[in-house]
Design a protein around this motif. Structure first.
Motif, mmCIF file in Angstrom:
data_model
loop_
_atom_site.group_PDB
_atom_site.id
_atom_site.type_symbol
_atom_site.label_atom_id
_atom_site.label_comp_id
_atom_site.label_asym_id
_atom_site.label_seq_id
_atom_site.Cartn_x
_atom_site.Cartn_y
_atom_site.Cartn_z
ATOM 1 N N ARG A 186 22.949 -1.330 20.529
ATOM 2 C CA ARG A 186 23.352 -0.674 19.426
ATOM 3 C C ARG A 186 22.659 -1.318 18.114
ATOM 4 N N TRP A 187 22.495 -2.638 18.230
ATOM 5 C CA TRP A 187 21.741 -3.350 17.405
ATOM 6 C C TRP A 187 20.293 -2.921 16.972
ATOM 7 N N TYR A 188 20.066 -2.694 18.274
ATOM 8 C CA TYR A 188 18.625 -2.108 18.262
ATOM 9 C C TYR A 188 18.486 -0.822 17.705
ATOM 10 N N ASP A 189 19.332 0.079 17.993
ATOM 11 C CA ASP A 189 19.346 1.534 17.598
ATOM 12 C C ASP A 189 19.366 1.480 15.996
ATOM 13 N N ILE A 190 20.362 0.524 15.560
ATOM 14 C CA ILE A 190 20.855 0.489 14.138
ATOM 15 C C ILE A 190 19.578 0.001 13.313
ATOM 16 N N HIS A 191 18.708 -1.103 13.896
ATOM 17 C CA HIS A 191 17.627 -1.526 13.243
ATOM 18 C C HIS A 191 16.717 -0.211 13.233
ATOM 19 N N PHE A 192 16.492 0.325 14.391
ATOM 20 C CA PHE A 192 15.305 1.431 14.504
ATOM 21 C C PHE A 192 15.445 2.462 13.523
ATOM 22 N N PHE A 193 16.817 3.073 13.569
ATOM 23 C CA PHE A 193 17.040 4.227 12.719
ATOM 24 C C PHE A 193 17.181 3.754 11.265
ATOM 25 N N SER A 194 17.655 2.754 10.972
ATOM 26 C CA SER A 194 17.669 2.450 9.443
ATOM 27 C C SER A 194 16.070 1.848 8.877
ATOM 28 N N ALA A 195 15.160 1.507 9.811
ATOM 29 C CA ALA A 195 13.878 1.399 9.601
ATOM 30 C C ALA A 195 13.141 2.665 9.362
ATOM 31 N N VAL A 196 13.401 3.432 10.184
ATOM 32 C CA VAL A 196 12.880 4.914 10.030
ATOM 33 C C VAL A 196 13.162 5.371 8.708
ATOM 34 N N LEU A 197 14.458 5.229 8.443
ATOM 35 C CA LEU A 197 15.087 5.918 7.109
ATOM 36 C C LEU A 197 14.450 5.290 5.929
ATOM 37 N N PHE A 198 14.547 3.948 5.996
ATOM 38 C CA PHE A 198 13.677 3.211 4.888
ATOM 39 C C PHE A 198 12.154 3.637 4.695
ATOM 40 N N THR A 199 11.477 3.928 5.909
ATOM 41 C CA THR A 199 10.160 4.482 5.818
ATOM 42 C C THR A 199 10.114 5.684 5.157
ATOM 43 N N ILE A 200 11.024 6.675 5.338
ATOM 44 C CA ILE A 200 10.928 8.088 4.657
ATOM 45 C C ILE A 200 11.316 7.784 3.329
ATOM 46 N N PHE A 201 12.208 6.953 2.975
ATOM 47 C CA PHE A 201 12.702 6.626 1.486
ATOM 48 C C PHE A 201 11.389 6.157 0.781
ATOM 49 N N LEU A 202 10.617 4.939 1.659
ATOM 50 C CA LEU A 202 9.505 4.452 0.626
ATOM 51 C C LEU A 202 8.441 5.418 0.509
ATOM 52 N N ALA A 203 8.295 6.601 1.478
ATOM 53 C CA ALA A 203 7.415 7.579 1.046
ATOM 54 C C ALA A 203 7.743 8.350 0.006
ATOM 55 N N VAL A 204 9.117 8.499 0.035
ATOM 56 C CA VAL A 204 9.683 9.314 -1.406
ATOM 57 C C VAL A 204 9.493 8.525 -2.517
ATOM 58 N N HIS A 205 9.596 7.110 -2.433
ATOM 59 C CA HIS A 205 9.394 6.532 -3.669
ATOM 60 C C HIS A 205 7.996 6.609 -3.994
ATOM 61 N N LEU A 206 7.035 6.429 -3.312
ATOM 62 C CA LEU A 206 5.716 6.518 -3.469
ATOM 63 C C LEU A 206 5.465 8.052 -4.141
ATOM 64 N N ILE A 207 5.867 9.055 -3.608
ATOM 65 C CA ILE A 207 5.435 10.315 -4.144
ATOM 66 C C ILE A 207 5.965 10.289 -5.436
ATOM 67 N N LEU A 208 7.279 10.031 -5.709
ATOM 68 C CA LEU A 208 7.713 9.948 -7.128
ATOM 69 C C LEU A 208 7.120 9.194 -8.032
ATOM 70 N N HIS A 209 6.446 8.153 -7.679
ATOM 71 C CA HIS A 209 5.664 7.313 -8.705
ATOM 72 C C HIS A 209 4.223 7.569 -8.506
ATOM 73 N N TRP A 210 3.742 8.605 -7.956
ATOM 74 C CA TRP A 210 2.414 8.788 -7.797
ATOM 75 C C TRP A 210 1.567 8.956 -8.836
ATOM 76 N N LYS A 211 2.064 9.372 -9.942
ATOM 77 C CA LYS A 211 1.258 9.645 -11.270
ATOM 78 C C LYS A 211 1.085 8.192 -11.867
ATOM 79 N N TRP A 212 1.945 7.470 -11.662
ATOM 80 C CA TRP A 212 1.884 5.964 -12.095
ATOM 81 C C TRP A 212 0.847 5.258 -11.400
ATOM 82 N N ILE A 213 0.859 5.443 -10.054
ATOM 83 C CA ILE A 213 0.064 4.812 -9.095
ATOM 84 C C ILE A 213 -1.422 5.180 -9.548
ATOM 85 N N LYS A 214 -1.630 6.805 -9.546
ATOM 86 C CA LYS A 214 -3.083 7.028 -9.825
ATOM 87 C C LYS A 214 -3.580 6.566 -11.113
#
Length: 172
Positions: free
Chosen positions: A137-165
């Motif tokens: 259960r801890w492994y699953d929690i870690h895996f799925f929260s890490a996948v969601l974190f990765t998705i939200f990190l990608a959204v964060h980068l997309i939303l800040h793309w103009k600043w980054i460029k």
């Protein structure tokens, strides 16, 4: 050093180390789907080496993410103090950032539980419970929260793309 240049350097470091964490976590999932897995199909690193690398790089990434958050504390306070005066874009940005932070904290806590309570090589993982939950259960929690974190990190980068460029082209 100008604030934008300092932020860019911290953000590049945070992004790099977060990327390495994501890659090492993905490699663990592919080659060693659970602790005690076999030789890993000829992968270059042993399970213990990849496990330790993932943990070490995670702690480095955590330091840079905390620095990133501290550098943007004024923006965070501003958003928290003015709840009704936000554009749609800003509301999406705040929502994605809060969700990503929650997923990151859950991933961090579950990762620490896996590291401390269920260290690599311990036998009988299925019979050890922490806070009423077995290893799987801890492994699953870690895996799925890490996948969601990765998705939200990608959204964060997309939303800040103009600043980054803008700042990357300006700094280079």
């Amino acid at each position: 050093m100008k604030a934008a240049k300092r932020n860019l350097i911290i953000d590049i470091c945070a992004g790099f180390f977060c990327g390495v964490v994501i890659i090492t976590g993905f490699l663990q999932w592919i080659f060693y789907p659970h602790q005690g897995s076999g030789p890993g199909g000829g992968f270059i690193l042993s399970h213990a080496q990849l496990y330790n690398l993932h943990f070490a790089v995670s702690m480095i990434a955590l330091c840079f993410v905390v620095i990133h958050l501290l550098l943007h504390l004024t923006w965070i306070r501003h958003c928290a103090r003015t709840p009704g005066k936000k554009s749609r874009h800003l509301k999406i940005n705040i929502g994605a950032d809060v969700a990503g932070t929650v997923c990151g904290v859950v991933s961090l806590i579950s990762g620490l539980v896996l590291w401390i309570v269920y260290p690599l090589g311990i036998s009988g993982k299925g019979h050890i419970f922490f806070l009423g939950q077995p290893y799987a259960r801890w492994y699953d929690i870690h895996f799925f929260s890490a996948v969601l974190f990765t998705i939200f990190l990608a959204v964060h980068l997309i939303l800040h793309w103009k600043w980054i460029k803008r700042n990357c082209s300006y700094m280079l």
